[in-house]
Design a protein around this motif. Structure first.
Motif, mmCIF file in Angstrom:
data_model
loop_
_atom_site.group_PDB
_atom_site.id
_atom_site.type_symbol
_atom_site.label_atom_id
_atom_site.label_comp_id
_atom_site.label_asym_id
_atom_site.label_seq_id
_atom_site.Cartn_x
_atom_site.Cartn_y
_atom_site.Cartn_z
ATOM 1 N N ALA A 97 36.156 44.181 36.353
ATOM 2 C CA ALA A 97 35.604 45.390 36.957
ATOM 3 C C ALA A 97 36.147 45.502 38.378
ATOM 4 N N PRO A 98 36.196 46.692 38.947
ATOM 5 C CA PRO A 98 36.739 46.854 40.297
ATOM 6 C C PRO A 98 36.007 46.044 41.363
ATOM 7 N N VAL A 99 34.761 45.642 41.106
ATOM 8 C CA VAL A 99 34.010 44.883 42.109
ATOM 9 C C VAL A 99 33.984 43.386 41.817
ATOM 10 N N ASN A 100 34.689 42.941 40.789
ATOM 11 C CA ASN A 100 34.747 41.525 40.450
ATOM 12 C C ASN A 100 35.393 40.764 41.596
ATOM 13 N N THR A 101 34.796 39.635 41.981
ATOM 14 C CA THR A 101 35.309 38.892 43.139
ATOM 15 C C THR A 101 36.721 38.356 42.920
ATOM 16 N N GLU A 102 37.014 37.868 41.703
ATOM 17 C CA GLU A 102 38.371 37.377 41.426
ATOM 18 C C GLU A 102 39.388 38.511 41.516
ATOM 19 N N MET A 103 39.002 39.682 41.019
ATOM 20 C CA MET A 103 39.886 40.853 41.096
ATOM 21 C C MET A 103 40.126 41.240 42.550
ATOM 22 N N LEU A 104 39.064 41.280 43.339
ATOM 23 C CA LEU A 104 39.202 41.647 44.750
ATOM 24 C C LEU A 104 40.069 40.645 45.502
ATOM 25 N N GLU A 105 39.863 39.354 45.237
ATOM 26 C CA GLU A 105 40.678 38.327 45.898
ATOM 27 C C GLU A 105 42.151 38.496 45.554
ATOM 28 N N ARG A 106 42.441 38.737 44.263
ATOM 29 C CA ARG A 106 43.834 38.899 43.840
ATOM 30 C C ARG A 106 44.456 40.137 44.461
ATOM 31 N N VAL A 107 43.705 41.226 44.529
ATOM 32 C CA VAL A 107 44.238 42.458 45.129
ATOM 33 C C VAL A 107 44.463 42.259 46.627
ATOM 34 N N TYR A 108 43.525 41.630 47.324
ATOM 35 C CA TYR A 108 43.721 41.382 48.756
ATOM 36 C C TYR A 108 44.921 40.464 48.994
ATOM 37 N N PHE A 109 45.068 39.439 48.142
ATOM 38 C CA PHE A 109 46.228 38.552 48.258
ATOM 39 C C PHE A 109 47.514 39.348 48.057
ATOM 40 N N THR A 110 47.530 40.206 47.045
ATOM 41 C CA THR A 110 48.721 41.017 46.752
ATOM 42 C C THR A 110 49.010 41.976 47.903
#
Length: 193
Positions: free
Chosen positions: A90-103
């Protein structure tokens, strides 16, 4: 009460006929039709270099990390054609957010001339399959200043190169315009030589 009285041998024969039709005849027929009507796609849409060695498939993305190449979408499976799929976060998933911020951080380090707010979302997220070989034309255009700086090629020539590789919508109405990253990078190599 209804009673089905079918001899055992009839069931075995019917099973054998269905296996023969569905497991042999149909696949062989479809493979033959595909080989005749769309030979290139049926064989994986492989691109070859001048020596005849395979470079890659037009249908599966590849990782390009060198600063002088156009970069494709990120892939959670590293474009491994034996697998397909990515996390359905989901857009608010912490793993997703971490990966997007890293990218985002990684992308802005490599492309300091571009505001993070102008980076197309397809460069920051992966596709559902993790194998998508395409990016949007905007995602290709935003990389031009970096490639121009590294290779010393005028930006206007690189814009022309991207425009030459824009593929239209399927049948003119489905999907979006896109650019195949492998084909674009192969043309870029020809431009350098």
């Amino acid at each position: 009460m209804f009673k089905l009285d079918v001899p055992f041998l009839s069931l075995i024969r019917l099973s054998f006929i269905i296996m023969l039709l569905c497991g042999v005849i149909y696949p062989v027929a479809m493979t033959g039709v595909a080989q005749v009507t769309m030979n290139d796609k049926a064989n994986g849409s492989i691109l070859y270099n001048e020596e005849g060695d395979p470079i890659g498939s037009q249908l599966i993305g590849q990782s390009f990390h060198e600063p002088y190449f156009f970069h494709g979408r990120i892939s959670s499976i590293e474009y491994d054609g034996r697998n397909s799929g990515s996390e359905n976060y989901a857009p608010v998933n912490t793993e997703m957010l971490e990966r997007v911020y890293f990218t985002i951080n990684e992308w802005t380090e490599k492309n300091q001339h571009v505001s993070v707010h102008s980076v197309p979302v397809d460069l920051l997220t992966n596709s559902g399959s993790g194998l998508d070989p395409h990016i949007t034309p905007e995602a290709a255009m935003v990389q031009i200043p970096r490639i121009s700086d590294v290779l010393g090629i005028e930006e206007t020539r690189l814009v022309e190169l991207v425009r030459e590789h824009i593929e239209g919508k399927d049948w003119g109405i489905f999907g979006a315009e896109r650019v195949n990253v492998l084909q674009l990078n192969l043309s870029l190599l020809e431009l350098i030589d």
